[in-house]
Design a protein around this motif. Structure first.
Motif, PDB file in Angstrom:
ATOM      1  N   ARG A   1      19.791 -28.773  11.013  1.00 18.82           N
ATOM      2  CA  ARG A   1      20.236 -28.651   9.827  1.00 18.82           C
ATOM      3  C   ARG A   1      20.962 -29.677   9.114  1.00 18.82           C
ATOM      4  O   ARG A   1      21.649 -30.471   9.879  1.00 18.82           O
ATOM      5  CB  ARG A   1      20.648 -27.370   9.589  1.00 18.82           C
ATOM      6  N   ALA A   2      20.687 -30.007   7.830  1.00 24.43           N
ATOM      7  CA  ALA A   2      21.666 -31.216   7.272  1.00 24.43           C
ATOM      8  C   ALA A   2      21.991 -30.661   5.715  1.00 24.43           C
ATOM      9  O   ALA A   2      21.443 -29.866   5.092  1.00 24.43           O
ATOM     10  CB  ALA A   2      20.858 -32.251   6.931  1.00 24.43           C
ATOM     11  N   VAL A   3      23.202 -31.179   5.322  1.00 25.20           N
ATOM     12  CA  VAL A   3      23.955 -30.747   4.034  1.00 25.20           C
ATOM     13  C   VAL A   3      24.448 -32.334   3.614  1.00 25.20           C
ATOM     14  O   VAL A   3      24.938 -33.081   4.179  1.00 25.20           O
ATOM     15  CB  VAL A   3      25.057 -29.717   4.267  1.00 25.20           C
ATOM     16  N   LEU A   4      24.377 -32.244   2.094  1.00 22.71           N
ATOM     17  CA  LEU A   4      25.072 -33.351   1.478  1.00 22.71           C
ATOM     18  C   LEU A   4      26.069 -32.744   0.642  1.00 22.71           C
ATOM     19  O   LEU A   4      25.530 -31.862  -0.359  1.00 22.71           O
ATOM     20  CB  LEU A   4      24.148 -34.107   0.672  1.00 22.71           C
ATOM     21  N   CYS A   5      27.265 -33.086   0.638  1.00 22.64           N
ATOM     22  CA  CYS A   5      28.474 -32.417  -0.244  1.00 22.64           C
ATOM     23  C   CYS A   5      28.332 -33.449  -1.399  1.00 22.64           C
ATOM     24  O   CYS A   5      27.703 -34.154  -1.534  1.00 22.64           O
ATOM     25  CB  CYS A   5      29.846 -32.496   0.417  1.00 22.64           C
ATOM     26  N   ALA A   6      28.988 -32.766  -2.481  1.00 24.55           N
ATOM     27  CA  ALA A   6      28.976 -33.366  -3.885  1.00 24.55           C
ATOM     28  C   ALA A   6      29.674 -34.737  -3.978  1.00 24.55           C
ATOM     29  O   ALA A   6      29.669 -35.417  -4.880  1.00 24.55           O
ATOM     30  CB  ALA A   6      29.579 -32.378  -4.838  1.00 24.55           C
TER      31      ALA A   6
ATOM     32  N   GLY B   1      30.120 -37.801   3.218  1.00 22.98           N
ATOM     33  CA  GLY B   1      30.018 -36.655   2.562  1.00 22.98           C
ATOM     34  C   GLY B   1      28.694 -35.624   3.143  1.00 22.98           C
ATOM     35  O   GLY B   1      27.971 -34.706   2.727  1.00 22.98           O
ATOM     36  N   GLY B   2      28.301 -36.057   4.385  1.00 24.70           N
ATOM     37  CA  GLY B   2      27.008 -35.528   5.144  1.00 24.70           C
ATOM     38  C   GLY B   2      27.568 -34.747   6.210  1.00 24.70           C
ATOM     39  O   GLY B   2      28.663 -34.838   6.810  1.00 24.70           O
ATOM     40  N   VAL B   3      26.855 -33.544   6.460  1.00 24.58           N
ATOM     41  CA  VAL B   3      26.916 -32.663   7.430  1.00 24.58           C
ATOM     42  C   VAL B   3      25.772 -32.384   8.290  1.00 24.58           C
ATOM     43  O   VAL B   3      24.574 -32.477   7.430  1.00 24.58           O
ATOM     44  CB  VAL B   3      27.395 -31.217   6.974  1.00 24.58           C
ATOM     45  N   ALA B   4      25.644 -32.603   9.481  1.00 27.52           N
ATOM     46  CA  ALA B   4      24.454 -32.193  10.347  1.00 27.52           C
ATOM     47  C   ALA B   4      24.583 -31.350  11.671  1.00 27.52           C
ATOM     48  O   ALA B   4      25.948 -31.637  12.101  1.00 27.52           O
ATOM     49  CB  ALA B   4      23.871 -33.732  10.892  1.00 27.52           C
ATOM     50  N   ALA B   5      23.737 -30.561  11.668  1.00 23.78           N
ATOM     51  CA  ALA B   5      23.819 -29.694  13.016  1.00 23.78           C
ATOM     52  C   ALA B   5      22.893 -29.896  14.171  1.00 23.78           C
ATOM     53  O   ALA B   5      21.751 -30.121  13.720  1.00 23.78           O
ATOM     54  CB  ALA B   5      23.733 -28.029  12.449  1.00 23.78           C
TER      55      ALA B   5
END
Length: 406
Positions: free
Chosen positions: A30-35, A46-50
């Motif tokens: 999974r991956a997320v970019l914060c604002a 600002g990145g998140v990865a699982a």
């Protein structure tokens, strides 16, 4: 919030940042970019990865356990307002910026139990191990340079807060560099290629990295709390509340009933009710926020999509080179003018009433987004508890040498 090719995206990152997180997502679950995201080293800030049973050395980054701590004191603005210039001088003269402890303070907790932790055995070679331990002792309680700072704030009730931002200094940098090399079958201390290193936590190498990453996390916590409390002492106040988080780190967490290794690079953990301190810039407000507690179904879904993560700052909009321009180091001749001038930076700070010590044009408010905008882009996943307006900002000088700045 939107979903782009399976990636959760907050705000409006540029195409280069999205392309970078897409490459990370190819190796992650999974991956997320914060604002506040922008391009970083292999993984965007600002990145998140699982991941499943893996940890990313580049994802955690070279400044392992960089983070923020804030202390609410028993002081009111009126008690320190007449003395801001003198207090700024004393903070700058007491707290060390750059590589080693060089200022008036020499009482950092260099005999903390962390220095005897078994995790040190994961450093290959006795000589290398002892050299790193002594480097860590020498740098404990140093703030570094770049975007690292010591700030004094007042909140909406004119209560005085102290905030700090820095990480594990040379300890974290050496650990990250060492495992980057080891992952490429190169010796500890050598320079490996700048490529991703995903370490299996079931392997000996992965377990060694995990142990030292967590050691660097303890080190960063001890250093930040010592610096923040030293500044509270300088102000003549008492500590009433502490808010403290890493934003460059990896945690084992359960999401959707599955256990992952969640790597946050320039992202603040924000589980429901969990508090965080997030800075804006040297000339903007900071905030104490929390993951929205007792969320309704829609907000809870947003929080879960974000892997319970939020911004760690406002996010850069221009590089250090763009801000500073290009100067010939030998002659001092300006080869390419920068986009920020001393006059513009001083005007901003004067309007905001900020007393600044140190700080370069590459950290001017002009190089950052505005924090309220990026927080708004995170939606109802978080809520602001306190808005902190800066009174004193102390950073390394523009020419301060520090090989470990982020």
């Amino acid at each position: 919030m939107r979903i782009e090719n399976g990636i959760v995206v907050f705000g409006n990152p540029d195409r280069e940042t999205i392309d970078q997180i897409r490459q990370v997502y190819e190796r992650a679950e999974r991956a997320v970019l914060c604002a506040d995201s922008h391009v970083g080293y292999i993984m965007p800030i600002g990145g998140v990865a699982a991941y499943r049973d893996k940890v990313s050395v580049a994802g955690v980054g070279f400044d392992i356990a960089c983070g923020c701590a804030a202390i609410r004191t028993d002081l009111k603005l009126g008690q320190i307002a007449p003395h801001l210039e003198a207090l700024a001088d004393e903070i700058a003269g007491t707290i060390s910026f750059g590589v080693g402890r060089s200022n008036k303070s020499d009482d950092a907790p260099v005999n903390d139990p962390l220095f005897e932790d078994a995790a040190w055995e994961a450093v290959p070679g006795k000589g290398e191990r002892e050299a790193l331990r002594e480097k860590a002792r020498a740098q404990l309680g140093t703030v570094g340079s770049g975007n690292h700072y010591v700030d004094v704030f007042a909140d909406e009730q004119d209560r005085v807060w102290v905030g700090v931002h820095f990480g594990s200094r040379g300890l974290g940098h050496t650990v990250a560099s060492g495992f980057m090399a080891l992952s490429q079958n190169r010796p500890w201390g050598s320079k490996g290629a700048e490529v991703e290193a995903l370490l299996d936590l079931n392997s000996e190498l992965g377990q060694a990295y995990w142990a030292l990453m967590n050691l660097a996390g303890r080190y960063a916590y001890v250093g930040r709390e010592w610096v923040a409390r030293k500044v509270v002492q300088i102000l003549g106040g008492r500590e009433l509340e502490l808010v403290h988080n890493h934003h460059n780190f990896a945690w084992k967490e359960t999401h959707g009933g599955e256990e992952y290794v969640v790597v946050r690079k320039g992202a603040t953990p924000a589980f429901p009710g969990q508090k965080g301190f997030v800075g804006g810039s040297m000339g903007d407000d900071a905030v104490i926020l929390q993951g929205t507690p007792d969320p309704g179904p829609q907000t809870r879904a947003l929080q879960e999509a974000a892997l319970f993560s939020t911004v760690h700052g406002a996010g850069r909009v221009m590089s250090r080179r763009q801000a500073l321009g290009k100067v010939d180091r030998k002659t001092g001749k300006i080869l390419q003018p920068g986009q920020v001038t001393q006059g513009a930076m001083k005007k901003w700070l004067k309007q905001k009433g900020v007393t600044l010590r140190g700080g370069g044009l590459d950290e001017s408010p002009h190089v950052y987004r505005r924090l309220p905008e990026v927080l708004e882009a995170q939606g109802k996943t978080v809520e602001v508890l306190h808005t902190l307006r800066p009174l004193i900002v102390v950073m390394a000088g523009a020419n301060e040498f520090d090989p470990y700045k982020d």
